[in-house]
Design an enzyme around this catalytic site. Structure first.
Site, PDB file in Angstrom:
ATOM      1  N   GLU A 121       8.367  -3.176 -16.576  1.00 47.74           N
ATOM      2  CA  GLU A 121       7.102  -3.068 -15.831  1.00 47.74           C
ATOM      3  C   GLU A 121       5.890  -3.992 -16.545  1.00 47.74           C
ATOM      4  O   GLU A 121       5.119  -4.643 -15.525  1.00 47.74           O
ATOM      5  CB  GLU A 121       6.527  -1.719 -15.716  1.00 47.74           C
ATOM      6  CG  GLU A 121       7.592  -0.569 -15.181  1.00 47.74           C
ATOM      7  CD  GLU A 121       8.085  -0.794 -13.610  1.00 47.74           C
ATOM      8  OE1 GLU A 121       7.283  -1.792 -12.963  1.00 47.74           O
ATOM      9  OE2 GLU A 121       8.843  -0.271 -13.183  1.00 47.74           O
ATOM     10  N   TRP A 140       6.574  -7.395 -15.423  1.00 43.69           N
ATOM     11  CA  TRP A 140       5.900  -7.438 -13.854  1.00 43.69           C
ATOM     12  C   TRP A 140       4.643  -7.985 -13.915  1.00 43.69           C
ATOM     13  O   TRP A 140       3.945  -8.968 -13.238  1.00 43.69           O
ATOM     14  CB  TRP A 140       6.019  -6.208 -13.033  1.00 43.69           C
ATOM     15  CG  TRP A 140       7.483  -6.168 -12.377  1.00 43.69           C
ATOM     16  CD1 TRP A 140       8.531  -5.272 -12.455  1.00 43.69           C
ATOM     17  CD2 TRP A 140       7.905  -6.854 -11.351  1.00 43.69           C
ATOM     18  NE1 TRP A 140       9.401  -5.619 -11.451  1.00 43.69           N
ATOM     19  CE2 TRP A 140       8.932  -6.330 -10.594  1.00 43.69           C
ATOM     20  CE3 TRP A 140       7.282  -7.717 -10.331  1.00 43.69           C
ATOM     21  CZ2 TRP A 140       9.803  -6.908  -9.547  1.00 43.69           C
ATOM     22  CZ3 TRP A 140       7.838  -8.490  -9.423  1.00 43.69           C
ATOM     23  CH2 TRP A 140       9.260  -7.934  -8.856  1.00 43.69           C
ATOM     24  N   TRP A 198      -2.082 -10.142  13.464  1.00 45.84           N
ATOM     25  CA  TRP A 198      -2.344  -9.010  12.895  1.00 45.84           C
ATOM     26  C   TRP A 198      -3.195  -8.001  13.952  1.00 45.84           C
ATOM     27  O   TRP A 198      -4.047  -8.904  14.585  1.00 45.84           O
ATOM     28  CB  TRP A 198      -3.097  -8.915  11.739  1.00 45.84           C
ATOM     29  CG  TRP A 198      -2.602  -9.688  10.448  1.00 45.84           C
ATOM     30  CD1 TRP A 198      -2.738 -10.799  10.070  1.00 45.84           C
ATOM     31  CD2 TRP A 198      -1.508  -8.907   9.668  1.00 45.84           C
ATOM     32  NE1 TRP A 198      -2.066 -11.112   8.959  1.00 45.84           N
ATOM     33  CE2 TRP A 198      -1.100  -9.964   8.780  1.00 45.84           C
ATOM     34  CE3 TRP A 198      -0.624  -7.893   9.824  1.00 45.84           C
ATOM     35  CZ2 TRP A 198      -0.072  -9.774   7.661  1.00 45.84           C
ATOM     36  CZ3 TRP A 198       0.362  -7.904   8.900  1.00 45.84           C
ATOM     37  CH2 TRP A 198       0.696  -8.727   7.815  1.00 45.84           C
ATOM     38  N   ASN A 216       2.595   4.597  -8.139  1.00 44.68           N
ATOM     39  CA  ASN A 216       3.143   3.428  -7.601  1.00 44.68           C
ATOM     40  C   ASN A 216       4.279   3.459  -6.557  1.00 44.68           C
ATOM     41  O   ASN A 216       4.203   2.604  -5.558  1.00 44.68           O
ATOM     42  CB  ASN A 216       4.114   2.818  -8.950  1.00 44.68           C
ATOM     43  CG  ASN A 216       4.709   1.335  -8.347  1.00 44.68           C
ATOM     44  OD1 ASN A 216       4.067   0.386  -7.882  1.00 44.68           O
ATOM     45  ND2 ASN A 216       6.038   1.295  -8.507  1.00 44.68           N
ATOM     46  N   TRP A 233      -2.624  -7.706   5.200  1.00 48.14           N
ATOM     47  CA  TRP A 233      -2.527  -7.296   3.832  1.00 48.14           C
ATOM     48  C   TRP A 233      -3.806  -7.314   3.029  1.00 48.14           C
ATOM     49  O   TRP A 233      -4.204  -6.799   2.113  1.00 48.14           O
ATOM     50  CB  TRP A 233      -1.287  -7.950   3.218  1.00 48.14           C
ATOM     51  CG  TRP A 233      -1.616  -9.373   2.999  1.00 48.14           C
ATOM     52  CD1 TRP A 233      -1.011 -10.290   3.790  1.00 48.14           C
ATOM     53  CD2 TRP A 233      -2.114  -9.974   1.987  1.00 48.14           C
ATOM     54  NE1 TRP A 233      -1.343 -11.479   3.367  1.00 48.14           N
ATOM     55  CE2 TRP A 233      -1.917 -11.473   1.905  1.00 48.14           C
ATOM     56  CE3 TRP A 233      -2.704  -9.901   0.747  1.00 48.14           C
ATOM     57  CZ2 TRP A 233      -2.301 -12.472   1.458  1.00 48.14           C
ATOM     58  CZ3 TRP A 233      -3.233 -10.828  -0.272  1.00 48.14           C
ATOM     59  CH2 TRP A 233      -2.956 -12.102   0.142  1.00 48.14           C
ATOM     60  N   TRP A 293       0.657  -6.455  -3.045  1.00 47.99           N
ATOM     61  CA  TRP A 293       0.405  -6.622  -1.544  1.00 47.99           C
ATOM     62  C   TRP A 293       0.902  -7.484  -0.826  1.00 47.99           C
ATOM     63  O   TRP A 293       1.327  -7.364   0.337  1.00 47.99           O
ATOM     64  CB  TRP A 293      -1.221  -6.697  -1.546  1.00 47.99           C
ATOM     65  CG  TRP A 293      -1.822  -5.381  -1.418  1.00 47.99           C
ATOM     66  CD1 TRP A 293      -2.689  -4.700  -2.270  1.00 47.99           C
ATOM     67  CD2 TRP A 293      -2.008  -4.334  -0.262  1.00 47.99           C
ATOM     68  NE1 TRP A 293      -2.986  -3.582  -2.013  1.00 47.99           N
ATOM     69  CE2 TRP A 293      -2.635  -3.071  -0.922  1.00 47.99           C
ATOM     70  CE3 TRP A 293      -1.436  -4.226   1.140  1.00 47.99           C
ATOM     71  CZ2 TRP A 293      -2.895  -1.814   0.036  1.00 47.99           C
ATOM     72  CZ3 TRP A 293      -1.751  -3.172   1.496  1.00 47.99           C
ATOM     73  CH2 TRP A 293      -2.563  -1.914   1.346  1.00 47.99           C
TER      74      TRP A 293
HETATM   75  P1  FAD Z   1       3.461   2.557 -15.616  1.00 50.40           P
HETATM   76  O1  FAD Z   1       4.502   2.975 -14.821  1.00 50.40           O
HETATM   77  O2  FAD Z   1       3.477   3.271 -16.846  1.00 50.40           O
HETATM   78  O3  FAD Z   1       3.549   0.856 -16.129  1.00 50.40           O
HETATM   79  C1  FAD Z   1       3.020   0.420 -17.352  1.00 50.40           C
HETATM   80  C2  FAD Z   1       2.182  -0.701 -16.636  1.00 50.40           C
HETATM   81  O4  FAD Z   1       2.933  -1.701 -16.384  1.00 50.40           O
HETATM   82  C3  FAD Z   1       1.408  -0.528 -15.646  1.00 50.40           C
HETATM   83  O5  FAD Z   1      -0.157  -0.059 -16.187  1.00 50.40           O
HETATM   84  C4  FAD Z   1       0.987  -2.031 -15.295  1.00 50.40           C
HETATM   85  O6  FAD Z   1       0.017  -2.733 -16.283  1.00 50.40           O
HETATM   86  C5  FAD Z   1       2.500  -2.662 -15.311  1.00 50.40           C
HETATM   87  N1  FAD Z   1       3.123  -2.707 -14.020  1.00 50.40           N
HETATM   88  C6  FAD Z   1       3.736  -1.462 -13.630  1.00 50.40           C
HETATM   89  N2  FAD Z   1       4.278  -1.594 -12.563  1.00 50.40           N
HETATM   90  C7  FAD Z   1       3.715  -2.792 -12.128  1.00 50.40           C
HETATM   91  C8  FAD Z   1       3.726  -3.745 -10.766  1.00 50.40           C
HETATM   92  N3  FAD Z   1       4.651  -3.369  -9.881  1.00 50.40           N
HETATM   93  N4  FAD Z   1       3.243  -4.959 -10.933  1.00 50.40           N
HETATM   94  C9  FAD Z   1       2.688  -5.442 -11.956  1.00 50.40           C
HETATM   95  N5  FAD Z   1       2.340  -4.686 -12.943  1.00 50.40           N
HETATM   96  C10 FAD Z   1       2.877  -3.187 -12.879  1.00 50.40           C
HETATM   97  N6  FAD Z   1      -0.847  -2.521 -10.879  1.00 50.40           N
HETATM   98  C11 FAD Z   1      -2.087  -2.826 -11.301  1.00 50.40           C
HETATM   99  O7  FAD Z   1      -2.061  -2.913 -12.843  1.00 50.40           O
HETATM  100  N7  FAD Z   1      -3.132  -3.193 -10.845  1.00 50.40           N
HETATM  101  C12 FAD Z   1      -3.430  -3.270  -9.494  1.00 50.40           C
HETATM  102  O8  FAD Z   1      -4.337  -3.684  -8.923  1.00 50.40           O
HETATM  103  C13 FAD Z   1      -2.240  -2.708  -8.779  1.00 50.40           C
HETATM  104  N8  FAD Z   1      -2.071  -2.850  -7.501  1.00 50.40           N
HETATM  105  C14 FAD Z   1      -0.975  -2.557  -6.771  1.00 50.40           C
HETATM  106  C15 FAD Z   1      -1.075  -2.570  -5.258  1.00 50.40           C
HETATM  107  C16 FAD Z   1       0.181  -2.327  -4.456  1.00 50.40           C
HETATM  108  C17 FAD Z   1       0.287  -2.168  -3.076  1.00 50.40           C
HETATM  109  C18 FAD Z   1       1.365  -1.671  -5.473  1.00 50.40           C
HETATM  110  C19 FAD Z   1       2.648  -1.484  -4.634  1.00 50.40           C
HETATM  111  C20 FAD Z   1       1.260  -1.648  -6.768  1.00 50.40           C
HETATM  112  C21 FAD Z   1       0.203  -2.003  -7.526  1.00 50.40           C
HETATM  113  N9  FAD Z   1       0.017  -2.229  -8.982  1.00 50.40           N
HETATM  114  C22 FAD Z   1      -0.998  -2.327  -9.301  1.00 50.40           C
HETATM  115  C23 FAD Z   1       1.403  -1.862  -9.656  1.00 50.40           C
HETATM  116  C24 FAD Z   1       1.754  -0.380 -10.063  1.00 50.40           C
HETATM  117  O9  FAD Z   1       1.621   0.296  -9.025  1.00 50.40           O
HETATM  118  C25 FAD Z   1       0.541  -0.054 -11.164  1.00 50.40           C
HETATM  119  O10 FAD Z   1       0.503  -0.760 -12.415  1.00 50.40           O
HETATM  120  C26 FAD Z   1       1.115   1.508 -11.733  1.00 50.40           C
HETATM  121  O11 FAD Z   1       1.177   2.284 -10.723  1.00 50.40           O
HETATM  122  C27 FAD Z   1       0.143   1.908 -12.672  1.00 50.40           C
HETATM  123  O12 FAD Z   1       0.120   3.243 -13.321  1.00 50.40           O
HETATM  124  P2  FAD Z   1       0.865   3.192 -14.614  1.00 50.40           P
HETATM  125  O13 FAD Z   1      -0.230   2.769 -15.569  1.00 50.40           O
HETATM  126  O14 FAD Z   1       0.977   4.774 -15.040  1.00 50.40           O
HETATM  127  O15 FAD Z   1       2.102   2.504 -14.720  1.00 50.40           O
END
Ligand code: FAD
Length: 455
Positions: free
Chosen positions: A279, A282, A310, A345, A363, A386
């Site tokens: 993650e 990512w 759209w 997420n 989007w 997105w």
């Molecule tokens: P954890 O699951 O604990 O993950 C740890 C860290 O890994 C996160 O804090 C984040 O920095 C990174 N991470 C995890 N998943 C992703 C991912 N898919 N893509 C990129 N980084 C990731 N994440 C953001 O940080 N900022 C956003 O603006 C954002 N917008 C999103 C929009 C959509 C439509 C979707 C589907 C996902 C988005 N995410 C975003 C990714 C993800 O949902 C969040 O990072 C995550 O839910 C944050 O919760 P957590 O800190 O408990 O994550």
């Protein structure tokens, strides 16, 4: 209303005869997305420069003036975090200088006031930040002041992980493999600062501006602690997809503002969970995508997707935004976002897919709503995810795979704990009927996508 810039008070100059007019030479360390003192690359290098270091944060009016919501919780978070950072510097006899203004002007004034030799900072890769930093670097160069920017918010930046032909990766799995291989060879170097603090200037600056001084008001939200709960990471694989559980770290906001060091988190991830490490990768994957393809903020990564017609129905968007679509998983997520600034997420994926596919809404409209609401808003991740949900991004799911929000709820919230937490009126006549039929919407989306891609 924005207060005028802060000046070092007369009192502090009296107390600190050295500031600004002696043989000491000064450098500034400019905090931006790194609101912490420990393990901070740019600060570490500034403290070793042989110059007296003035820590600085600028409330950037170019950013603040674009925030419509004066109750934006992220500004409140920054103000709180800066208070703590200030106290941390004060424990070492120093202080954090806070200014409000356009960075290039503020830094120009400071370089004259202090006869600065250099400005140190950590690199910010977002399109706006790159432009701002170029302007600052040009101004400083013309005055003979150095500008040094260091890698700090990522393990590997922009062009450190490239394909063998030198082009950027656009698919996650090979990027992730190369990232991990490279880490094995480079290891992780930390940048401690605690033992170098004798190099900061001993001064007291003017009081911090309040939220009201910045033109904002507070909501008194409870922000997640900047603490890694190792138990959550250890059980990440098992729990991460269930929004009713405390199954994810909730550290997004701390990664966004650099209140925690990515190097520390990656070291922990390596020990505790490869999946959680993925993650974090990512995050860097999307950062390098945004760096190499900055137009993806506005345009589909795969250009054919810009042909989609759209519907962009305002009433349906309003129902979505307020959590009133009649699809419980979608509504619970959007209500969670509205009241906490966070959304799980799994639910983010469902609500984003629903907006783009079931409601055929662009989007970019959903991306902008998330950008205005998410505490952990990160431009690269938000745009990347997105576009992934819309099917237009790099490495996105095929467009004909449309999430069924009801099945997602059955699978990931089988006891409806999450849904009922956010929709107390579920099952009563107060809860709306679905705004669109799933089967109809699914077919309509596939048709619209097929048409666009055949142009
Ligand atoms: P954890 O699951 O604990 O993950 C740890 C860290 O890994 C996160 O804090 C984040 O920095 C990174 N991470 C995890 N998943 C992703 C991912 N898919 N893509 C990129 N980084 C990731 N994440 C953001 O940080 N900022 C956003 O603006 C954002 N917008 C999103 C929009 C959509 C439509 C979707 C589907 C996902 C988005 N995410 C975003 C990714 C993800 O949902 C969040 O990072 C995550 O839910 C944050 O919760 P957590 O800190 O408990 O994550």
């Amino acid at each position: 209303m924005l207060a005028a810039g802060f000046r070092i008070s007369r009192l502090s100059i009296k107390m600190n005869q050295n500031i600004g007019h002696t043989s000491d030479s000064y450098a500034i360390f400019w905090h931006r997305r790194d609101l912490r003192m420990n393990d901070n690359t740019g600060l570490h290098h500034a403290l070793l420069s042989g110059l007296k270091v003035i820590p600085l944060f600028i409330f950037d009016t170019d950013i603040l003036s674009k925030i419509d919501d004066r109750g934006d919780a992220r500004v409140e978070f920054i103000v709180k975090q800066l208070d703590q950072l200030r106290q941390a510097y004060q424990r070492y006899g120093g202080d954090l200088l806070l200014k409000i203004g356009k960075p290039v002007r503020v830094l120009d004034e400071l370089q004259e006031q202090f006869n600065l030799k250099a400005i140190y900072t950590n690199t910010d890769y977002e399109p706006y930040a790159r432009q701002r930093d170029q302007e600052v670097a040009d101004m400083l160069k013309s005055k003979g002041v150095g500008f040094q920017s260091f890698k700090d918010q990522v393990i590997f930046e922009k062009d450190e992980i490239l394909k063998s032909d030198g082009s950027p990766y656009t698919v996650f799995t090979p990027y992730m493999k190369k990232w991990k291989e490279k880490l094995l060879t480079t290891g992780i170097r930390r940048y401690p600062t605690e033992n170098l603090m004798q190099a900061i200037i001993h001064a007291r600056f003017d009081p911090s501006p309040s939220l009201a001084d910045l033109g904002f008001y507070g909501l008194n939200l409870k922000f997640p602690d900047p603490k890694l709960d190792r138990r959550i990471i250890f059980n990440y694989e098992k729990n991460r997809d269930y929004p009713a559980l405390d199954g994810t770290s909730r550290l997004g906001i701390h990664l966004r503002f650099g209140t925690l060091s990515i190097r520390f988190l990656v070291e922990e991830a390596e020990r505790l969970s490869q999946l959680w490490l993925n993650e974090l990768i990512w995050r860097e994957f999307f950062m390098q995508i945004l760096y190499h393809f900055p137009h993806t903020v506005y345009k589909a990564f795969k250009p054919a997707f810009d042909n989609i017609r759209w519907l962009n129905d305002e009433h349906l968007f309003e129902a979505w935004r307020r959590g009133q679509t009649g699809y419980p998983m979608v509504d619970a997520g959007l209500r969670e976002l509205l009241s906490t600034g966070f959304m799980h997420n799994r639910v983010r994926m469902v609500v984003a897919s629903f907006l783009c596919k079931h409601l055929l809404t662009d989007w970019r409209i959903g991306e902008a709503w998330f950008a205005s609401q998410l505490l952990d808003f990160e431009q690269a991740s938000n745009v990347g995810n997105w576009q992934w949900a819309a099917g237009s991004g790099c490495d996105a799911a095929p467009y004909f795979r449309v999430f069924n929000p009801s099945l997602q709820a059955e699978r990931f919230d089988p006891q409806e704990k999450y849904i009922r937490k956010w929709i107390p009126e579920l099952g009563t006549s107060d809860y709306p009927k679905p705004v669109v039929d799933h089967d109809f919407a699914r077919k309509r989306a596939i048709e619209a996508y097929k048409k666009a891609l055949s142009v």
